[in-house]
Each structure stands twice: as structure tokens, then as C-alpha cells.
Design a protein around this motif. Structure first.
Motif, PDB file in Angstrom:
ATOM      1  N   GLU A 124      -9.302 -84.768  41.219  1.00 16.94           N
ATOM      2  CA  GLU A 124      -9.473 -86.224  41.160  1.00 16.94           C
ATOM      3  C   GLU A 124     -10.509 -86.545  40.088  1.00 16.94           C
ATOM      4  O   GLU A 124     -11.704 -86.631  40.344  1.00 16.94           O
ATOM      5  N   ARG A 125     -10.029 -86.697  38.891  1.00 19.67           N
ATOM      6  CA  ARG A 125     -10.901 -86.963  37.743  1.00 19.67           C
ATOM      7  C   ARG A 125     -10.077 -87.618  36.650  1.00 19.67           C
ATOM      8  O   ARG A 125      -8.857 -87.748  36.761  1.00 19.67           O
ATOM      9  N   GLN A 126     -10.749 -88.049  35.590  1.00 19.57           N
ATOM     10  CA  GLN A 126     -10.044 -88.630  34.462  1.00 19.57           C
ATOM     11  C   GLN A 126      -9.336 -87.534  33.665  1.00 19.57           C
ATOM     12  O   GLN A 126      -9.680 -86.350  33.757  1.00 19.57           O
ATOM     13  N   LEU A 127      -8.334 -87.951  32.901  1.00 20.97           N
ATOM     14  CA  LEU A 127      -7.544 -86.991  32.124  1.00 20.97           C
ATOM     15  C   LEU A 127      -8.363 -86.433  30.966  1.00 20.97           C
ATOM     16  O   LEU A 127      -9.127 -87.149  30.315  1.00 20.97           O
ATOM     17  N   THR A 128      -8.185 -85.139  30.725  1.00 17.88           N
ATOM     18  CA  THR A 128      -8.806 -84.523  29.548  1.00 17.88           C
ATOM     19  C   THR A 128      -7.979 -84.866  28.305  1.00 17.88           C
ATOM     20  O   THR A 128      -6.882 -85.433  28.400  1.00 17.88           O
ATOM     21  N   ASP A 129      -8.489 -84.509  27.139  1.00 16.68           N
ATOM     22  CA  ASP A 129      -7.770 -84.791  25.893  1.00 16.68           C
ATOM     23  C   ASP A 129      -6.421 -84.078  25.865  1.00 16.68           C
ATOM     24  O   ASP A 129      -5.411 -84.643  25.417  1.00 16.68           O
ATOM     25  N   ILE A 130      -6.389 -82.827  26.320  1.00  9.83           N
ATOM     26  CA  ILE A 130      -5.127 -82.077  26.333  1.00  9.83           C
ATOM     27  C   ILE A 130      -4.138 -82.720  27.299  1.00  9.83           C
ATOM     28  O   ILE A 130      -2.950 -82.875  26.996  1.00  9.83           O
ATOM     29  N   GLU A 131      -4.631 -83.110  28.475  1.00  7.03           N
ATOM     30  CA  GLU A 131      -3.757 -83.758  29.454  1.00  7.03           C
ATOM     31  C   GLU A 131      -3.233 -85.093  28.937  1.00  7.03           C
ATOM     32  O   GLU A 131      -2.071 -85.448  29.163  1.00  7.03           O
ATOM     33  N   GLN A 132      -4.060 -85.838  28.236  1.00  6.89           N
ATOM     34  CA  GLN A 132      -3.610 -87.108  27.657  1.00  6.89           C
ATOM     35  C   GLN A 132      -2.501 -86.876  26.634  1.00  6.89           C
ATOM     36  O   GLN A 132      -1.539 -87.637  26.553  1.00  6.89           O
ATOM     37  N   THR A 133      -2.633 -85.790  25.855  1.00  3.87           N
ATOM     38  CA  THR A 133      -1.598 -85.473  24.869  1.00  3.87           C
ATOM     39  C   THR A 133      -0.274 -85.166  25.556  1.00  3.87           C
ATOM     40  O   THR A 133       0.791 -85.620  25.112  1.00  3.87           O
ATOM     41  N   LEU A 134      -0.330 -84.409  26.648  1.00  2.06           N
ATOM     42  CA  LEU A 134       0.890 -84.099  27.395  1.00  2.06           C
ATOM     43  C   LEU A 134       1.519 -85.368  27.972  1.00  2.06           C
ATOM     44  O   LEU A 134       2.737 -85.552  27.918  1.00  2.06           O
ATOM     45  N   VAL A 135       0.678 -86.256  28.508  1.00  2.00           N
ATOM     46  CA  VAL A 135       1.182 -87.501  29.090  1.00  2.00           C
ATOM     47  C   VAL A 135       1.778 -88.395  28.005  1.00  2.00           C
ATOM     48  O   VAL A 135       2.830 -89.015  28.201  1.00  2.00           O
ATOM     49  N   ARG A 136       1.122 -88.460  26.856  1.00  2.00           N
ATOM     50  CA  ARG A 136       1.652 -89.275  25.758  1.00  2.00           C
ATOM     51  C   ARG A 136       3.041 -88.794  25.332  1.00  2.00           C
ATOM     52  O   ARG A 136       3.939 -89.595  25.069  1.00  2.00           O
ATOM     53  N   HIS A 137       3.202 -87.477  25.253  1.00  2.00           N
ATOM     54  CA  HIS A 137       4.503 -86.932  24.851  1.00  2.00           C
ATOM     55  C   HIS A 137       5.573 -87.272  25.889  1.00  2.00           C
ATOM     56  O   HIS A 137       6.689 -87.673  25.540  1.00  2.00           O
ATOM     57  N   LEU A 138       5.227 -87.137  27.170  1.00  4.41           N
ATOM     58  CA  LEU A 138       6.192 -87.436  28.233  1.00  4.41           C
ATOM     59  C   LEU A 138       6.538 -88.918  28.251  1.00  4.41           C
ATOM     60  O   LEU A 138       7.715 -89.294  28.351  1.00  4.41           O
ATOM     61  N   LEU A 139       5.516 -89.777  28.144  1.00  3.80           N
ATOM     62  CA  LEU A 139       5.780 -91.210  28.146  1.00  3.80           C
ATOM     63  C   LEU A 139       6.529 -91.648  26.892  1.00  3.80           C
ATOM     64  O   LEU A 139       7.304 -92.610  26.934  1.00  3.80           O
ATOM     65  N   GLY A 140       6.313 -90.958  25.795  1.00  2.00           N
ATOM     66  CA  GLY A 140       7.056 -91.273  24.568  1.00  2.00           C
ATOM     67  C   GLY A 140       8.555 -91.105  24.782  1.00  2.00           C
ATOM     68  O   GLY A 140       9.360 -91.921  24.307  1.00  2.00           O
ATOM     69  N   ARG A 141       8.950 -90.050  25.493  1.00  2.00           N
ATOM     70  CA  ARG A 141      10.371 -89.847  25.804  1.00  2.00           C
ATOM     71  C   ARG A 141      10.880 -90.934  26.745  1.00  2.00           C
ATOM     72  O   ARG A 141      11.995 -91.438  26.595  1.00  2.00           O
ATOM     73  N   ALA A 142      10.034 -91.315  27.712  1.00  2.00           N
ATOM     74  CA  ALA A 142      10.437 -92.353  28.658  1.00  2.00           C
ATOM     75  C   ALA A 142      10.599 -93.705  27.967  1.00  2.00           C
ATOM     76  O   ALA A 142      11.499 -94.486  28.298  1.00  2.00           O
ATOM     77  N   LEU A 143       9.757 -93.985  26.967  1.00  2.00           N
ATOM     78  CA  LEU A 143       9.828 -95.274  26.281  1.00  2.00           C
ATOM     79  C   LEU A 143      11.103 -95.390  25.443  1.00  2.00           C
ATOM     80  O   LEU A 143      11.609 -96.494  25.230  1.00  2.00           O
ATOM     81  N   ARG A 144      11.626 -94.265  24.978  1.00  2.00           N
ATOM     82  CA  ARG A 144      12.909 -94.327  24.264  1.00  2.00           C
ATOM     83  C   ARG A 144      14.019 -94.765  25.204  1.00  2.00           C
ATOM     84  O   ARG A 144      14.939 -95.489  24.812  1.00  2.00           O
ATOM     85  N   GLU A 145      13.918 -94.335  26.456  1.00  2.00           N
ATOM     86  CA  GLU A 145      14.905 -94.778  27.445  1.00  2.00           C
ATOM     87  C   GLU A 145      14.686 -96.238  27.818  1.00  2.00           C
ATOM     88  O   GLU A 145      15.643 -96.949  28.131  1.00  2.00           O
ATOM     89  N   LEU A 146      13.444 -96.693  27.776  1.00  2.00           N
ATOM     90  CA  LEU A 146      13.163 -98.104  28.033  1.00  2.00           C
ATOM     91  C   LEU A 146      13.780 -98.978  26.946  1.00  2.00           C
ATOM     92  O   LEU A 146      14.327-100.037  27.232  1.00  2.00           O
ATOM     93  N   ALA A 147      13.719 -98.521  25.703  1.00  2.00           N
ATOM     94  CA  ALA A 147      14.344 -99.264  24.608  1.00  2.00           C
ATOM     95  C   ALA A 147      15.845 -99.377  24.825  1.00  2.00           C
ATOM     96  O   ALA A 147      16.446-100.446  24.605  1.00  2.00           O
ATOM     97  N   TYR A 148      16.457 -98.285  25.278  1.00  2.00           N
ATOM     98  CA  TYR A 148      17.895 -98.303  25.560  1.00  2.00           C
ATOM     99  C   TYR A 148      18.213 -99.281  26.686  1.00  2.00           C
ATOM    100  O   TYR A 148      19.182-100.040  26.619  1.00  2.00           O
TER     101      TYR A 148
END
Length: 306
Positions: A124-148
Motif C-alpha cells: 500500500e504505497r504510491q507507484l514507483t517510476d518503473i511501475e508507472q511506466t508499466l501502467v502507462r504502457h497498459l493504459l496506452g493499449r486501453a486508450l486505443r480501444e477507447l478511441a475505437y
């Protein structure tokens, strides 16, 4: 004082019971607009389910719960403390949209991305820089589906701007401005939580109005086409009188007055010339006389045939 659904003694049907209406939250979302958004978010849920399952290598389901309208302040006050807010743009739509995810669920997703089972107790803590990078990549894929999913409303280019651990710091709208919130259930393995997609009404209003007008034009075009098809069908079924005639001749009144039974009138119609096929005093074809069995008939021919 309440009313029943039964008719009164006067024969008038009573009005429906009173409903609570908050004048601080006037409803701006029309039924047609709400339907468009609901369909778009359902599509996003189906597409997002595929993305999450393949990315996390764990059974994941993203499904729409409801689409509702509220003020921006109400939305923020309803968010849990432990959450991560993804701030994004939906160009060319003006403004910022928010995607809020439960922090614990996000940690489970990160665990799956790194090859873990997602079953262990998550920090239970804030995301680290590496974790933020992983989340950004995952959300980037999700946002392409949002555009569709948003294509029936507007062609957008969703882009993740930043990740915030406290949504209170995100000024996506004024406190009293209306926002549209799509509440979705997110299941990752055995963990179930919610994910919210918040979009200011001012951001969606122009696109929704244009999409509704286009939908209305399409519906009216379908109605006109259906009416034209029915009219054509009915006209094809109408019986009309058709005549086949020789060329007319001119006679003086005195000649007509002297006609008697047995007189022969020369028509002056060449035997090689086709007869006129007419209806309602309009000529629409030519024919030559003949027979079909024991009945007289006419064969439609080209007017140039001799």
C-alpha cells in the motif's frame, strides 16, 4: 399526499407521483445521448476485456455498470482515497478526461505484468517510476480501444497525460460543472473493483449533438427510403386502363352527321406503322396487332420497327 394509478371518480387519470428534482443538478444528457454513450462504454468494456486478459495473462473482465451525470465536485468526493487517476486528453475534443482505478487492483495488475500470480498481499504505497511506466504502457493499449469505442460519437485521439495519486489536484472542470461518469466493474482474477471514466459534459456536448443530428438524418433517410419503396410497390399494384389505337383522323361535322350504319371510314393508318399504346391520353409504347390463342393481342415493339 400521494396518488394511485387508478382513475379517479371524475374519469381523469391522476398524475404520476412527485419526484425529487435537484435544481443545482439540471439534467443535460438527453436520452439519445445517454444511449450513444452507453453503447460506446459497453464496446470499450468488451475491447478492454480482451486487452487486459492478453496483457496480464489472467482472466480479466471490464463491464459497464451505469452511465450517470453529476457535478465534478460530487465525482471527486465519491472517489476512494487509495486510487490512481489517469489524466488524458481526447483530441480534438476540448478538455481533460479522468480514468480512476483502485490502487490495490492496479498493484495486482502490475504483479501479473511482472510474472506474479497476483494473489500475494500487495503493498500500500504510491507507484514507483518503473511501475508507472508499466501502467502507462497498459493504459496506452486501453486508450486505443477507447478511441475505437468512441468512433460513433467522435473520432478521437486519446493520449495519457499524467498519473496522479490524488484526483483532488486535477482541475479537469469547475466544482459545479456537470460531468458524465461511466462506472465500470473491473475483475482481475479473483479481485473485483470499480473503474471510473469521467468526462466533462462540455467536452462531449458538441460531439454528441453532431452525432445525434447525423443519426437523425440517417433515420429520416431510412424512413424516406421505406416510404418510397412502399409507394412504388403500391403503384405497381394499381390497375390502369391501357388502349391500343390507330392514328386519329379529322372529319367535318357534316361528314359525321351523314354517317349511317354500314358506312366504312378510312383510317389512313399505314399497315406497316405500329399502333400507339396509351394510358390516360399519354403514349408510352408501340405495338403491332396479333393474336394469342383465341384472343386478340398486341406485341410491344420498338417504334422504329416497320
Amino acid at each position: 399526499m400521494g396518488y394511485s394509478d387508478q382513475a379517479t371518480s371524475t374519469g381523469r387519470r391522476p398524475r404520476a407521483g412527485a419526484r425529487t428534482y435537484d435544481f443545482r443538478r439540471p439534467v443535460r444528457l438527453a436520452r439519445e445521448d445517454a444511449h450513444l454513450l452507453k453503447v460506446a462504454m459497453q464496446t470499450f468494456g468488451r475491447q478492454g476485456t480482451t486487452v487486459l486478459t492478453t496483457s496480464l495473462r489472467a482472466v480479466s473482465v471490464l463491464s459497464l455498470i451505469q452511465v450517470e451525470e453529476m457535478s465534478y465536485d460530487e465525482y471527486l468526493s465519491g472517489l476512494p482515497e487509495a486510487n490512481v487517476c489517469a489524466v488524458m486528453s481526447l483530441e480534438p475534443l476540448q478538455g481533460k478526461a479522468l480514468m480512476s482505478l483502485d490502487l490495490s487492483t492496479l498493484m495486482v495488475m502490475i504483479d501479473h505484468l511482472l510474472g506474479g500470480s497476483g494473489l500475494d498481499e500487495q503493498p500500500e504505497r504510491q507507484l514507483t517510476d518503473i511501475e508507472q511506466t508499466l501502467v502507462r504502457h497498459l493504459l496506452g493499449r486501453a486508450l486505443r480501444e477507447l478511441a475505437y469505442a468512441m468512433e460513433p460519437i467522435a473520432v478521437t485521439r486519446p493520449q495519457l497525460l499524467t498519473l496522479e495519486s490524488n484526483a483532488q489536484f486535477v482541475q479537469a472542470a469547475a466544482a459545479t460543472d456537470p460531468v458524465i461518469v461511466a462506472r465500470m466493474q473491473l475483475a482481475v482474477g479473483e479481485r473485483i473493483s470499480t473503474m471510473d471514466l469521467c468526462m466533462p459534459y462540455a467536452m462531449l456536448q458538441p460531439a454528441l449533438e453532431q452525432a445525434t443530428r447525423a443519426q437523425d438524418r440517417g433515420e429520416k433517410q431510412k424512413q424516406r427510403s421505406a416510404a418510397a419503396a412502399k409507394t412504388t410497390q403500391r403503384l405497381n399494384d394499381v390497375e390502369v386502363d391501357v388502349s391500343i389505337r390507330f392514328d386519329p383522323i379529322r372529319m367535318s361535322s357534316s361528314q359525321i352527321g351523314r354517317l349511317a350504319v354500314g358506312d366504312v371510314i378510312g383510317l389512313g393508318h399505314r399497315t406497316s406503322k405500329p399502333l400507339e399504346v396509351t394510358s390516360a391520353a399519354s403514349t408510352f409504347g408501340y405495338a403491332i396487332p396479333g393474336a394469342s390463342g383465341k384472343q386478340l393481342a398486341a406485341l410491344i415493339v420498338d417504334p422504329g420497327e416497320q
